[in-house]
Design a protein around this motif. Structure first.
Motif, mmCIF file in Angstrom:
data_model
loop_
_atom_site.group_PDB
_atom_site.id
_atom_site.type_symbol
_atom_site.label_atom_id
_atom_site.label_comp_id
_atom_site.label_asym_id
_atom_site.label_seq_id
_atom_site.Cartn_x
_atom_site.Cartn_y
_atom_site.Cartn_z
ATOM 1 N N VAL A 131 1.131 -1.078 0.048
ATOM 2 C CA VAL A 131 0.523 -0.052 -0.149
ATOM 3 C C VAL A 131 0.717 1.095 0.613
ATOM 4 C CG1 VAL A 131 -1.767 1.548 1.002
ATOM 5 C CG2 VAL A 131 -1.914 -1.011 0.818
ATOM 6 N N PHE A 132 0.285 1.608 -0.760
ATOM 7 C CA PHE A 132 0.819 2.657 -0.897
ATOM 8 C C PHE A 132 0.502 4.183 -0.382
ATOM 9 C CE2 PHE A 132 3.923 0.541 -4.142
ATOM 10 C CZ PHE A 132 5.197 0.810 -3.920
ATOM 11 N N ALA A 133 1.630 5.194 0.478
ATOM 12 C CA ALA A 133 0.585 6.542 0.749
ATOM 13 C C ALA A 133 1.636 7.374 0.575
ATOM 14 C CB ALA A 133 1.114 6.966 2.309
ATOM 15 N N ARG A 134 0.883 8.888 -0.044
ATOM 16 C CA ARG A 134 2.699 10.018 -0.330
ATOM 17 C C ARG A 134 3.539 10.424 1.117
ATOM 18 N NH1 ARG A 134 -1.663 14.870 -2.578
ATOM 19 N NH2 ARG A 134 -2.159 12.464 -4.095
ATOM 20 N N THR A 135 2.659 10.345 2.437
ATOM 21 C CA THR A 135 3.065 11.051 3.008
ATOM 22 C C THR A 135 3.488 9.912 4.378
ATOM 23 O OG1 THR A 135 1.483 11.727 4.503
ATOM 24 C CG2 THR A 135 2.508 13.548 2.711
ATOM 25 N N LYS A 136 4.915 10.152 4.933
ATOM 26 C CA LYS A 136 5.667 9.204 5.987
ATOM 27 C C LYS A 136 4.139 9.012 7.700
ATOM 28 C CE LYS A 136 8.959 12.057 6.514
ATOM 29 N NZ LYS A 136 10.276 12.186 6.733
ATOM 30 N N VAL B 258 -1.525 -1.358 -3.521
ATOM 31 C CA VAL B 258 -2.806 -0.122 -3.730
ATOM 32 C C VAL B 258 -2.276 1.255 -3.226
ATOM 33 C CG1 VAL B 258 -4.758 0.134 -2.150
ATOM 34 C CG2 VAL B 258 -3.907 -2.109 -2.686
ATOM 35 N N ASN B 259 -3.112 2.280 -4.512
ATOM 36 C CA ASN B 259 -1.947 3.776 -4.172
ATOM 37 C C ASN B 259 -3.266 3.684 -3.117
ATOM 38 O OD1 ASN B 259 0.212 3.573 -6.367
ATOM 39 N ND2 ASN B 259 -1.100 3.794 -8.027
ATOM 40 N N TYR B 260 -2.813 4.906 -2.264
ATOM 41 C CA TYR B 260 -3.805 4.784 -1.063
ATOM 42 C C TYR B 260 -4.203 6.470 -1.520
ATOM 43 C CZ TYR B 260 -6.050 5.461 3.563
ATOM 44 O OH TYR B 260 -7.090 5.838 4.076
ATOM 45 N N GLN B 261 -3.309 7.589 -1.658
ATOM 46 C CA GLN B 261 -3.562 8.548 -2.730
ATOM 47 C C GLN B 261 -2.557 8.084 -3.987
ATOM 48 O OE1 GLN B 261 -0.739 9.692 0.849
ATOM 49 N NE2 GLN B 261 -2.428 11.098 1.134
ATOM 50 N N CYS B 262 -3.495 9.170 -4.852
ATOM 51 C CA CYS B 262 -3.297 9.258 -6.121
ATOM 52 C C CYS B 262 -1.707 9.768 -5.919
ATOM 53 C CB CYS B 262 -3.768 10.402 -6.722
ATOM 54 S SG CYS B 262 -3.552 10.353 -8.125
ATOM 55 N N PRO B 263 -0.918 8.974 -7.171
ATOM 56 C CA PRO B 263 1.049 9.433 -7.197
ATOM 57 C C PRO B 263 1.186 10.711 -7.519
ATOM 58 C CG PRO B 263 0.308 7.191 -8.206
ATOM 59 C CD PRO B 263 -1.044 7.744 -7.971
ATOM 60 N N GLU B 264 2.043 11.379 -7.333
ATOM 61 C CA GLU B 264 2.217 12.435 -8.045
ATOM 62 C C GLU B 264 2.936 12.983 -9.353
ATOM 63 O OE1 GLU B 264 3.121 15.624 -5.925
ATOM 64 O OE2 GLU B 264 2.852 14.796 -4.187
ATOM 65 N N ASP B 265 2.892 11.601 -10.182
ATOM 66 C CA ASP B 265 2.717 11.676 -11.775
ATOM 67 C C ASP B 265 2.639 10.447 -12.229
ATOM 68 O OD1 ASP B 265 5.840 11.300 -10.791
ATOM 69 O OD2 ASP B 265 6.190 13.249 -10.909
ATOM 70 N N GLU B 266 3.102 10.247 -13.597
ATOM 71 C CA GLU B 266 3.282 9.331 -14.479
ATOM 72 C C GLU B 266 4.136 8.559 -13.984
ATOM 73 O OE1 GLU B 266 5.413 11.688 -17.116
ATOM 74 O OE2 GLU B 266 3.301 12.017 -15.842
ATOM 75 N N ARG C 271 -4.753 15.760 -10.905
ATOM 76 C CA ARG C 271 -3.791 14.979 -11.134
ATOM 77 C C ARG C 271 -3.915 13.401 -11.607
ATOM 78 N NH1 ARG C 271 -2.290 14.970 -6.157
ATOM 79 N NH2 ARG C 271 -0.644 16.547 -6.076
ATOM 80 N N TRP C 272 -4.891 13.442 -10.843
ATOM 81 C CA TRP C 272 -5.309 11.777 -12.470
ATOM 82 C C TRP C 272 -5.165 12.192 -13.760
ATOM 83 C CZ3 TRP C 272 -4.588 6.740 -12.272
ATOM 84 C CH2 TRP C 272 -5.036 6.240 -12.899
#
Length: 572
Positions: free
Chosen positions: A277-282, A345-353, A383-384
């Protein structure tokens, strides 16, 4: 598969286009072929088959292939082929035996561990010494290994430069340099460090750059460090998209307050294996991991606020199956290869492609199937939209989804009636605590909460806790702050200067005490100031009074002092 630049000749091209070639078909050391065969690796992936003839001939390479298609061995096999290990012919004839002959630079610590492990696997039948150099670990073992002698160094730029400046890392004998995840390495944040390291290597070195994403500007920048490089792209003719065809991509527009509930149901899908699961912030990564553990899932976290020992503990537990959910920031999105990851799982939308490609590339690796689920909040729709347009995913408007939405269950194979808490019968994993936490002699290690509470951040500023003890049972400037903030300013509990008051610290100096009392009360001329000094206590000073240039109180201060004088006399 296509090659943008010409290779070294017809023989090389015929080797690249051979049907199901094996590593033994290339001019590679037999020990390397045997080591790979012992690990079950016999046939190279397209990027490996295409780069081997060019790299073995000593030509610089810019290698580009999708995530999970074997880029590590694409540069690892040629690198190990050129290294001469102790005990082999020609080792004693080296200009400096024991000095590094090959250098692999990577952007993250976790990737350094993985690349070093792959190189050790490919050289298991030889005596090649591979050393990992990255921060968070003690210097002494790394320095000792360098002094004993190493053949291949794999690490991150920061620690390498530290050891280079201290004179322990000698790069003058390096014959091969690899930049893995080169687009990240040559990004503005890493460029000065990379240039510093490359400047210490011989100009005649063999240089290879590898990554899944290689923008044109980065390629142009990379050519500054290379000699007539060959740019190789490996694509499956049946998979023309930017993402791997084996990965099923699902995108939902989810509400921030419902994401954890959706995630908890998703993690109970039929056939789900290991999941990242990927999150954008710590902070988000830590919070989501804690939420999942509270719901009964075996989850661990990797992010920058954790010490290196805790990061490696979580990754080992994930690899060993003691936890099946790893919540991470993008530190784990680059190159981390774990078998049997079925869901990302991208828990938050990635910054870029680019971030999106690297994240979902953790599943669907080595020809296996995978599922990538992305949660897009309402604020992230622009962004998406950009990511979707660049990668041509065909999902411009993600469907609005909640934890109770029927299509969530049908899309991902979640059994009907699944709730947001894992049933007791399904809690079969050992958990993160079952994995040993190694003592790495960490540098920059954070203190535990007990240390922090007993004189941590505030104590470091000369304050015994925020209020020096407790506010209960005392006035704002009274005994509750004795030794606290006001003490640090030279005032004690009674409001006098110099900590506990000069009458305590220096009882033999009555004149100074009287002078302070007179100055602090600032009674008008003719008033009886000594009455207050004799009593030993005086009321709290009025904080709104003003002084004039001459030091006398203004009108408001005078009236306040005059009003307080009778009270002082009464107390005395």
């Amino acid at each position: 598969m296509t090659t943008t630049d010409p290779t070294t000749g017809p023989a090389a091209r015929s080797s690249v286009q051979a049907t199901d070639p094996s590593f033994a078909d290339f001019d590679v050391r037999p020990e390397i072929v045997e080591s790979l065969a012992a690990a079950g690796i016999v046939n190279p992936f397209p990027i490996q088959a295409m780069t081997l003839p060019v790299a073995l001939a000593g030509h610089d390479i810019i290698g580009q292939a999708k995530t999970g298609t074997g880029k590590t061995l694409g540069f690892g096999v040629p690198l190990l082929h050129r290294v001469v290990a102790p005990g082999e012919d020609g080792y004693d004839a080296l200009p400096a035996p024991g000095k590094p002959q090959a250098l692999v630079i990577v952007p993250t610590r976790e990737l350094a561990v993985q690349v070093a492990g792959d190189l050790a696997t490919a050289s298991s039948r030889r005596s090649v010494r591979v050393l990992q150099l990255y921060g968070g670990r003690a210097y002494e073992p790394q320095v000792s290994a360098l002094q004993t002698g190493v053949d291949v160094v794999v690490g991150t730029p920061g620690r390498m430069i530290d050891l280079l400046n201290q004179g322990y890392l000698d790069l003058t004998s390096v014959r091969c340099v690899v930049l893995d995840e080169a687009d990240e390495m040559l990004d503005l944040g890493f460029l000065p460090d990379v240039e510093r390291l490359l400047s210490r290597t011989p100009a005649s070195r063999h240089t290879m750059l590898f990554s899944a994403t290689m923008p044109g500007a980065v390629v142009a920048m990379a050519r500054r460090y290379m000699t007539q490089p060959t740019h190789i792209r490996a694509n499956d003719p049946d998979d023309a998209g930017a993402t791997v065809k084996n990965t099923t991509q699902v995108v939902y527009r989810a509400h921030a307050l419902d994401k954890v509930e959706v995630l908890a149901r998703l993690l109970q899908a039929e056939g789900r294996g290991l999941t990242i699961v990927f999150a954008r912030t710590k902070r988000t990564a830590a919070k989501v991991a804690d939420e999942l553990v509270a719901r009964g899932f075996a989850a661990g976290a990797i992010h920058g606020d954790l010490g290196q020992g805790a990061r490696e503990q979580a990754l080992r537990a994930f690899r060993n199956g003691k936890v099946d959910v790893l919540v991470a920031t993008d530190v784990a999105a680059r190159g981390i290869d774990v078998d049997d990851v079925t869901h990302v799982v991208n828990y938050q939308c990635p910054e870029d492609e680019k971030t999106y490609l690297h994240r979902i590339g953790r599943t669907g690796r080595a020809g296996k199937k995978g599922t990538a689920v992305t949660f897009v909040d309402w604020d992230d729709m622009p962004r998406w939209g950009l990511i979707n347009r660049v990668l041509d995913l065909g999902i411009p408007e993600p469907v609005e989804t909640y934890s109770s939405s029927p299509h969530l269950f049908t899309d991902l194979g979640i059994p009907a009636g699944t709730k947001g808490t894992l049933p007791q019968a399904a809690r079969t994993r050992e958990g993160l605590d079952a994995e040993k936490l190694e003592d790495l002699g960490e540098t920059g290690k954070r203190h535990s909460s007990s240390v922090r509470d007993g004189g941590g951040r505030d104590a470091g500023r000369g304050r015994g806790g925020r209020d020096g003890g407790s506010r209960a049972g005392g006035s704002r400037d009274g005994g509750s702050r004795d030794g606290g903030r006001d003490a640090g300013r030279g005032r004690g509990a009674s409001g006098r200067r110099d900590g506990g008051g000069r009458s305590t610290a220096a009882p033999d100096a009555p004149r100074a005490t009287d002078a302070d009392a007179a100055r602090d009360t600032a009674a008008p001329a003719g008033s009886s100031a000594p009455a207050e000094a004799a009593g030993g206590d005086r009321p709290r000073r009025n904080r709104s009074r003003r002084r004039t240039r001459s030091g006398a109180l203004g009108a408001a201060g005078s009236s306040d002092a005059a009003a307080s004088a009778p009270t002082a006399g009464t107390d005395a």
